[in-house]
Design a protein around this motif. Sequence first.
Motif, PDB file in Angstrom:
ATOM      1  N   ASN A 159       0.825  -1.210   0.000  1.00  0.00           N
ATOM      2  CA  ASN A 159       0.000   0.000   0.000  1.00  0.00           C
ATOM      3  C   ASN A 159       0.859   1.260   0.000  1.00  0.00           C
ATOM      4  OD1 ASN A 159      -2.459  -1.299  -0.112  1.00  0.00           O
ATOM      5  ND2 ASN A 159      -2.680  -1.442   2.110  1.00  0.00           N
ATOM      6  N   ASP A 160       1.996   1.199   0.690  1.00  0.00           N
ATOM      7  CA  ASP A 160       2.909   2.346   0.659  1.00  0.00           C
ATOM      8  C   ASP A 160       3.437   2.574  -0.755  1.00  0.00           C
ATOM      9  OD1 ASP A 160       2.583   2.839   3.331  1.00  0.00           O
ATOM     10  OD2 ASP A 160       4.406   1.785   3.965  1.00  0.00           O
ATOM     11  N   ALA A 161       3.694   1.485  -1.488  1.00  0.00           N
ATOM     12  CA  ALA A 161       4.183   1.616  -2.853  1.00  0.00           C
ATOM     13  C   ALA A 161       3.123   2.222  -3.768  1.00  0.00           C
ATOM     14  CB  ALA A 161       4.624   0.260  -3.379  1.00  0.00           C
ATOM     15  N   ILE A 162       1.852   1.829  -3.556  1.00  0.00           N
ATOM     16  CA  ILE A 162       0.773   2.385  -4.380  1.00  0.00           C
ATOM     17  C   ILE A 162       0.667   3.891  -4.178  1.00  0.00           C
ATOM     18  CG2 ILE A 162      -1.736   2.398  -4.709  1.00  0.00           C
ATOM     19  CD1 ILE A 162      -1.704  -0.589  -4.002  1.00  0.00           C
ATOM     20  N   ALA A 163       0.872   4.326  -2.937  1.00  0.00           N
ATOM     21  CA  ALA A 163       0.751   5.766  -2.620  1.00  0.00           C
ATOM     22  C   ALA A 163       2.045   6.538  -2.868  1.00  0.00           C
ATOM     23  CB  ALA A 163       0.331   5.918  -1.161  1.00  0.00           C
ATOM     24  N   SER A 164       3.098   5.832  -3.272  1.00  0.00           N
ATOM     25  CA  SER A 164       4.410   6.474  -3.391  1.00  0.00           C
ATOM     26  C   SER A 164       4.462   7.480  -4.542  1.00  0.00           C
ATOM     27  CB  SER A 164       5.485   5.404  -3.608  1.00  0.00           C
ATOM     28  OG  SER A 164       6.731   5.996  -3.934  1.00  0.00           O
ATOM     29  N   PRO A 165       5.185   8.587  -4.366  1.00  0.00           N
ATOM     30  CA  PRO A 165       5.409   9.516  -5.475  1.00  0.00           C
ATOM     31  C   PRO A 165       6.285   8.916  -6.572  1.00  0.00           C
ATOM     32  CG  PRO A 165       6.723  10.141  -3.559  1.00  0.00           C
ATOM     33  CD  PRO A 165       5.805   9.061  -3.117  1.00  0.00           C
ATOM     34  N   HIS A 166       6.922   7.797  -6.281  1.00  0.00           N
ATOM     35  CA  HIS A 166       7.769   7.136  -7.273  1.00  0.00           C
ATOM     36  C   HIS A 166       6.980   6.212  -8.198  1.00  0.00           C
ATOM     37  CE1 HIS A 166      11.084   8.755  -5.068  1.00  0.00           C
ATOM     38  NE2 HIS A 166      10.960   7.929  -4.038  1.00  0.00           N
ATOM     39  N   LEU A 167       5.678   6.055  -7.969  1.00  0.00           N
ATOM     40  CA  LEU A 167       4.901   5.060  -8.714  1.00  0.00           C
ATOM     41  C   LEU A 167       5.014   5.259 -10.226  1.00  0.00           C
ATOM     42  CD1 LEU A 167       2.879   2.684  -8.734  1.00  0.00           C
ATOM     43  CD2 LEU A 167       1.041   4.391  -8.692  1.00  0.00           C
ATOM     44  N   THR A 168       4.825   6.480 -10.695  1.00  0.00           N
ATOM     45  CA  THR A 168       4.869   6.724 -12.138  1.00  0.00           C
ATOM     46  C   THR A 168       6.226   6.336 -12.714  1.00  0.00           C
ATOM     47  OG1 THR A 168       3.249   8.514 -11.991  1.00  0.00           O
ATOM     48  CG2 THR A 168       4.668   8.474 -13.939  1.00  0.00           C
ATOM     49  N   GLY A 169       7.296   6.675 -12.004  1.00  0.00           N
ATOM     50  CA  GLY A 169       8.632   6.312 -12.469  1.00  0.00           C
ATOM     51  C   GLY A 169       8.838   4.812 -12.493  1.00  0.00           C
TER      52      GLY A 169
END
Length: 307
Positions: A159-169
Motif C-alpha cells: 500500500n505504501d508503494a501504491i501511494a508512493s510519489p515514485h509510482l509513475t517512475g
Amino acid sequence: MADDTALAFQHPEARSRAGGGAPIHDRISLRDHIVEVEIGAFQPERGRTQRICFNVVVEVDKPDTRADDVDRILSYDTITDAIAAELKAERINLLETLADRIAARILAAPQALRCFVRIEKLDRGPGALGVEIVRSAADRPVAADAAETPRPLIVLLSNDAIASPHLTGWLDQLAARLPVVLTVGAAQGAVPRSASPAAQRRIDLLAIEQNAWILAGRDRRCLVVNTRTELDWAMRHGQMTVWAPSKIVLDSPGAPSVRAGDAPALAAWFADRMQARALLAIGPDAPDTALPLVRADPAADRLPDSP
C-alpha cells in the motif's frame, strides 16, 4: 449426431443394427463414475459439494491385440485421469464446459477417434440433470507452441508503494520489461467482518479489488482484469495489467487465503499459476516462492535492474 450420441451408450448389438451392418469402431467406456465436487453457476452451489455422475465412451482405432501389449491400447486410466485433471484444474460453472474439456484431453491420445461424454448432477433436482456431447479427433485444436506463451513479471505492490510519489517512475521502468502483471493486497482501512467464511472470503477479495482500482486510478496504464483470457490478451498486446483476483481464486481449488496479510502468499500462488519468469516485491513484505525473487525499496526511485 443426436442418434450417434444416444447409440454411443447402447449395447453394441443396437449400434450394429442401427448401422445396417456397416463396420463400427471398437470402444472403451467408463460407466456410472460418481465424484463429489463443487461445481455450478448458481450461488447455492458455491461452497458445497454435490455428486456428479460421468459416463464416457471412446471410439478407438482397432488395436493389434495379438501382442497383448498394454502400451498399444488406450488405457481406461486415460478417461479417469482426464476427469480428475479437469476437476482439479479449476472450479467450473457449466457441465458443458467440463464435458468439452474432458473430451479434449481424451482425444489428445492418438488412438482416440471419437469421444462421447455424459455428465449428470444427481443432487440438484428430483432426477438427474445433465448434458451429453460428442467430439471427434478432427475437432482437436492445433496445439500452440509453448514458447509463445508469455511469461510475465509479477509485481507485488504494498500500500505504501501504491501511494508512493515514485509510482509513475516505477511504471515507466516496468513498461520496458513487459509482460508485467501488478498485484496488490487489501485497501487500507477496516474490512467488514462476516460470521460466514464464504461471505468473508468474498469480502476480502473485494477489498483487494478495491485496491486494484485505486491503483488503476493513479495511472491509466494499469488495466484491471479478472480472467485468464484477459490476462493472456493483455500480455500478448503489450498492456500492463492489475490482477483483480475474485474469479480466478474462486474458480481454483486449493487457492490460498485472501485476508489482508496474505497478499504475499496470494501473489506467489498467482505467479506460479501464471508460470511467471520472476516476482518483484516493492515493499516490506516478500512472498515465499521458488521463483526468482527480487525485493525493491519503496523509498527508492529506481527499481533493481533485474529481472
